[in-house]
Design a protein around this motif. Sequence first.
Motif, mmCIF file in Angstrom:
data_model
loop_
_atom_site.group_PDB
_atom_site.id
_atom_site.type_symbol
_atom_site.label_atom_id
_atom_site.label_comp_id
_atom_site.label_asym_id
_atom_site.label_seq_id
_atom_site.Cartn_x
_atom_site.Cartn_y
_atom_site.Cartn_z
ATOM 1 N N ILE A 181 -1.277 10.035 -5.085
ATOM 2 C CA ILE A 181 -0.662 8.927 -5.822
ATOM 3 C C ILE A 181 0.808 8.789 -5.445
ATOM 4 O O ILE A 181 1.299 7.687 -5.160
ATOM 5 C CB ILE A 181 -0.812 9.135 -7.343
ATOM 6 C CG1 ILE A 181 -2.292 9.213 -7.737
ATOM 7 C CG2 ILE A 181 -0.126 7.997 -8.107
ATOM 8 C CD1 ILE A 181 -2.521 9.631 -9.182
ATOM 9 N N SER A 182 1.527 9.908 -5.427
ATOM 10 C CA SER A 182 2.955 9.872 -5.106
ATOM 11 C C SER A 182 3.210 9.321 -3.706
ATOM 12 O O SER A 182 4.130 8.526 -3.492
ATOM 13 C CB SER A 182 3.558 11.279 -5.219
ATOM 14 O OG SER A 182 3.507 11.753 -6.539
ATOM 15 N N SER A 183 2.397 9.722 -2.746
ATOM 16 C CA SER A 183 2.573 9.269 -1.365
ATOM 17 C C SER A 183 2.347 7.767 -1.251
ATOM 18 O O SER A 183 3.082 7.069 -0.535
ATOM 19 C CB SER A 183 1.608 10.012 -0.437
ATOM 20 O OG SER A 183 1.915 11.386 -0.401
ATOM 21 N N ALA A 184 1.327 7.253 -1.955
ATOM 22 C CA ALA A 184 1.046 5.815 -1.911
ATOM 23 C C ALA A 184 2.198 5.022 -2.523
ATOM 24 O O ALA A 184 2.608 3.982 -1.994
ATOM 25 C CB ALA A 184 -0.264 5.523 -2.647
ATOM 26 N N ILE A 185 2.723 5.513 -3.632
ATOM 27 C CA ILE A 185 3.868 4.855 -4.279
ATOM 28 C C ILE A 185 5.065 4.837 -3.331
ATOM 29 O O ILE A 185 5.709 3.795 -3.139
ATOM 30 C CB ILE A 185 4.231 5.580 -5.592
ATOM 31 C CG1 ILE A 185 3.127 5.388 -6.638
ATOM 32 C CG2 ILE A 185 5.573 5.075 -6.129
ATOM 33 C CD1 ILE A 185 3.316 6.238 -7.888
ATOM 34 N N HIS A 186 5.362 5.988 -2.750
ATOM 35 C CA HIS A 186 6.522 6.119 -1.860
ATOM 36 C C HIS A 186 6.403 5.192 -0.657
ATOM 37 O O HIS A 186 7.386 4.546 -0.258
ATOM 38 C CB HIS A 186 6.656 7.572 -1.407
ATOM 39 C CG HIS A 186 7.802 7.807 -0.468
ATOM 40 N ND1 HIS A 186 9.116 7.868 -0.903
ATOM 41 C CD2 HIS A 186 7.835 7.975 0.884
ATOM 42 C CE1 HIS A 186 9.909 8.071 0.141
ATOM 43 N NE2 HIS A 186 9.153 8.135 1.238
ATOM 44 N N ALA A 187 5.217 5.104 -0.077
ATOM 45 C CA ALA A 187 5.024 4.278 1.115
ATOM 46 C C ALA A 187 5.238 2.800 0.819
ATOM 47 O O ALA A 187 5.904 2.085 1.581
ATOM 48 C CB ALA A 187 3.626 4.508 1.682
ATOM 49 N N VAL A 188 4.696 2.322 -0.290
ATOM 50 C CA VAL A 188 4.834 0.907 -0.629
ATOM 51 C C VAL A 188 6.262 0.580 -1.058
ATOM 52 O O VAL A 188 6.820 -0.452 -0.662
ATOM 53 C CB VAL A 188 3.819 0.519 -1.722
ATOM 54 C CG1 VAL A 188 4.159 -0.849 -2.321
ATOM 55 C CG2 VAL A 188 2.408 0.508 -1.141
ATOM 56 N N ARG A 189 6.874 1.468 -1.838
ATOM 57 C CA ARG A 189 8.267 1.233 -2.218
ATOM 58 C C ARG A 189 9.160 1.165 -0.980
ATOM 59 O O ARG A 189 10.029 0.292 -0.859
ATOM 60 C CB ARG A 189 8.753 2.333 -3.164
ATOM 61 C CG ARG A 189 10.207 2.130 -3.611
ATOM 62 C CD ARG A 189 10.690 3.269 -4.483
ATOM 63 N NE ARG A 189 10.081 3.248 -5.793
ATOM 64 C CZ ARG A 189 9.361 4.241 -6.314
ATOM 65 N NH1 ARG A 189 9.155 5.343 -5.597
ATOM 66 N NH2 ARG A 189 8.855 4.149 -7.524
ATOM 67 N N GLY A 190 8.941 2.072 -0.042
ATOM 68 C CA GLY A 190 9.728 2.072 1.184
ATOM 69 C C GLY A 190 9.504 0.828 2.019
ATOM 70 O O GLY A 190 10.448 0.294 2.614
ATOM 71 N N TRP A 191 8.257 0.345 2.057
ATOM 72 C CA TRP A 191 7.973 -0.870 2.830
ATOM 73 C C TRP A 191 8.697 -2.071 2.246
ATOM 74 O O TRP A 191 9.304 -2.860 2.980
ATOM 75 C CB TRP A 191 6.468 -1.129 2.881
ATOM 76 C CG TRP A 191 6.149 -2.380 3.645
ATOM 77 C CD1 TRP A 191 6.157 -2.534 5.000
ATOM 78 C CD2 TRP A 191 5.837 -3.664 3.094
ATOM 79 N NE1 TRP A 191 5.847 -3.845 5.339
ATOM 80 C CE2 TRP A 191 5.646 -4.560 4.185
ATOM 81 C CE3 TRP A 191 5.685 -4.147 1.793
ATOM 82 C CZ2 TRP A 191 5.311 -5.898 4.005
ATOM 83 C CZ3 TRP A 191 5.351 -5.488 1.618
ATOM 84 C CH2 TRP A 191 5.175 -6.347 2.704
ATOM 85 N N TYR A 192 8.656 -2.216 0.932
ATOM 86 C CA TYR A 192 9.362 -3.341 0.307
ATOM 87 C C TYR A 192 10.855 -3.271 0.598
ATOM 88 O O TYR A 192 11.508 -4.286 0.863
ATOM 89 C CB TYR A 192 9.117 -3.353 -1.207
ATOM 90 C CG TYR A 192 7.922 -4.174 -1.643
ATOM 91 C CD1 TYR A 192 7.939 -5.563 -1.603
ATOM 92 C CD2 TYR A 192 6.770 -3.553 -2.112
ATOM 93 C CE1 TYR A 192 6.853 -6.314 -2.013
ATOM 94 C CE2 TYR A 192 5.668 -4.291 -2.525
ATOM 95 C CZ TYR A 192 5.726 -5.670 -2.472
ATOM 96 O OH TYR A 192 4.629 -6.426 -2.873
ATOM 97 N N HIS A 193 11.407 -2.072 0.547
ATOM 98 C CA HIS A 193 12.846 -1.907 0.787
ATOM 99 C C HIS A 193 13.211 -2.238 2.234
ATOM 100 O O HIS A 193 14.223 -2.915 2.491
ATOM 101 C CB HIS A 193 13.264 -0.472 0.457
ATOM 102 C CG HIS A 193 14.720 -0.201 0.710
ATOM 103 N ND1 HIS A 193 15.727 -0.670 -0.128
ATOM 104 C CD2 HIS A 193 15.350 0.476 1.719
ATOM 105 C CE1 HIS A 193 16.899 -0.289 0.357
ATOM 106 N NE2 HIS A 193 16.697 0.398 1.468
ATOM 107 N N GLN A 194 12.380 -1.800 3.158
ATOM 108 C CA GLN A 194 12.706 -1.994 4.570
ATOM 109 C C GLN A 194 12.363 -3.400 5.062
ATOM 110 O O GLN A 194 13.165 -4.040 5.748
ATOM 111 C CB GLN A 194 11.958 -0.968 5.425
ATOM 112 C CG GLN A 194 12.249 -1.085 6.919
ATOM 113 C CD GLN A 194 11.524 -0.021 7.736
ATOM 114 O OE1 GLN A 194 10.697 0.713 7.211
ATOM 115 N NE2 GLN A 194 11.850 0.074 9.007
#
Length: 307
Positions: free
Chosen positions: A185-198
Amino acid sequence: MNGSSEPGITPHIAAGHPTAGSNIPPGDETTINAVRSELKRTWGIDEELQPLSTGSTSRVWRISNGIVKLARDHDEHFRAGLRASQAVETSGMEAGAPVLTLSGSLSTITTIKDQHWMLAVLHPVEGIPTSLHDIPPRVLGELLARIHLSMRDVDATGAWTVKDVLGHMRHGIKGEQPESIRQMISSAIHAVRGWYHQAQPRRQLIRGDGPELFVRDGVITGMTDWGGVRFGSAADDIGCWTLHGATQNIREYTAEFVLGYESRSVLTLDEEQAIPLFQQLRLASRACYITDPSSLAVLEKWMENIR
């Protein structure tokens, strides 16, 4: 307009994560009488209610020329879903859009047993329910593109934001879950949050849920249930539909889906490359708040198959 991040998602209103305390008893005369009274006062409708379905956060009845829906939701989010259905129906596809009240409102708030509920009367959608597995991925992709185009300029006030969704998932990580699930769950959250930011992608009102489809003679007639609307990237919806639609090779299924989508609308390279991230996010969200070992084992195996 951007979606509001307040008051956000809570477990008892989030799709797939009902909690005890908000159920409506199927034969509760107090509820039925309160709804009938509100219908007469607010819509001028005085009819018997024919029960259709009861869930943990909603109840639905049929009347002669429509559908009555009582839902546990925040008022702004509920109305965002109604605006989405209006836009889709205006574009030419039946979507269960709201019948306006006598005062011209989309819905009303009614109090039953000291709890506030949203109440709306919806246009019926013709046809019979069907599964997205019965519809080819290219057809579904084209359909979703049509929906996104119709909602592109719709006011997204009240729709769940990226912050809402990821925050809700973060709260769904429980100490009783295995470390591998918490990490998933944490990895999926981190990946999507990072994509939106980048990527800083374009955002709009999106469905935020899988399709509740109706067909007649093999042709899609419409779609109902707009209670999951979000303000985010089109890739989010594509990830959701392809995750739940694919029964074999998800990459091949997604490629076919995207071909259908791009026959109607445009995806940027960033959006297309983000689809697997949203597939993983959707699957990880199913593990939130869940502690049953057998259920979590199925989800973990599913995640292995789509990575």
